[in-house]
Design an enzyme around this catalytic site. Structure first.
Site, short mmCIF file in Angstrom:
data_model
loop_
_atom_site.label_atom_id
_atom_site.label_comp_id
_atom_site.label_asym_id
_atom_site.label_seq_id
_atom_site.Cartn_x
_atom_site.Cartn_y
_atom_site.Cartn_z
CB CYS A 180 6.53 -38.09 114.89
SG CYS A 180 7.47 -39.59 114.51
CG ASP A 226 8.08 -38.73 118.94
OD1 ASP A 226 7.23 -39.17 119.72
OD2 ASP A 226 8.30 -39.26 117.84
CE LYS A 241 5.76 -41.34 117.77
NZ LYS A 241 7.06 -41.58 117.13
C1 VGL Z 1 10.75 -39.22 113.94
C2 VGL Z 1 12.19 -39.83 112.27
C3 VGL Z 1 12.32 -41.09 112.80
C4 VGL Z 1 9.91 -38.16 114.58
C5 VGL Z 1 10.87 -40.49 114.48
O1 VGL Z 1 9.66 -38.23 115.79
O2 VGL Z 1 9.49 -37.22 113.86
N1 VGL Z 1 11.41 -38.91 112.83
N2 VGL Z 1 11.65 -41.40 113.91
#
Ligand code: VGL
Ligand code: ZN
Length: 188
Positions: A135, A10, A96
């Site tokens: 994540c 991410d 995802k």
């Molecule tokens: C994430 C909060 C909401 C992450 C993703 O990538 O850690 N954190 N969505």
């Protein structure tokens, strides 16, 4: 021969400074991640980039009763990988959180990441990216549960830290459950 893969979690605009769910210093990890990407590429080893890929009105958004501001909406600029991140053609992208009523922090949940890793005989993974306490942590814990050897690259992760100490707690949990916490120097 069993292989090692790099999983970059991410590294998207919304999680970097200026984004809607910015992680402090989220962009600082990009140079060390790029060095690892180059190393894996040269060694002909597989690269997987996960991305948070939410529909509009996703269940995790505050306006839908969830905990997070609107972030990483499919095909929006905030969902793009940070422009500083190297994106070789050989990278496999794993989406995802793409279902409106389902959130998944782990890169393994609701994806074919495990199938893809197994198809190419991966038995160990390096994990880096954002965010340490969400994540990255969930991806690491799932990888351990699935039997991979896991190394977390500590200079190449950053935390949301909703509560002070979340980052350390997440690192401790990953270590306690069997992940090795390494520095970039141990990779390249
Ligand atoms: C994430 C909060 C909401 C992450 C993703 O990538 O850690 N954190 N969505
Ligand atoms: Zn999300």
């Amino acid at each position: 021969m069993k292989k090692t893969a790099l999983i970059v979690v991410d590294v998207q605009n919304d999680f970097c400074p200026g984004g809607s769910l910015a992680v402090q210093e989220g962009d600082k990890i990009i140079p060390p991640i790029n060095r690892m990407i180059e190393w894996f590429q040269k060694a002909n080893l597989p690269l997987f980039f996960t991305r948070d890929w939410h529909p509009e009105k996703h269940i995790s958004f505050v306006d839908q009763g969830g905990p997070w501001p609107i972030h990483c909406v499919q095909n929006s600029p905030g969902a793009e990988f940070h422009p500083g991140l190297q994106l070789p053609e050989t990278v496999t992208i794993i989406n995802k959180g793409y279902l409106i009523n389902d959130d998944s922090y782990s890169g393994f949940q609701g994806t074919d990441l495990a199938t893809q890793l197994n198809d190419i005989d991966v038995d160990s993974v390096y994990v880096c990216g954002l965010a340490t306490d969400y994540c990255v942590k969930e991806t690491v814990l799932d990888a351990l549960k699935k039997g991979y050897q896991v190394k977390v690259v500590k200079d190449a992760i950053r935390a949301v830290d909703v509560t002070v100490g979340d980052s350390e707690k997440a690192i401790k949990e990953m270590r306690d459950k069997g992940a090795q916490i390494v520095s970039k120097a141990a990779v390249i």
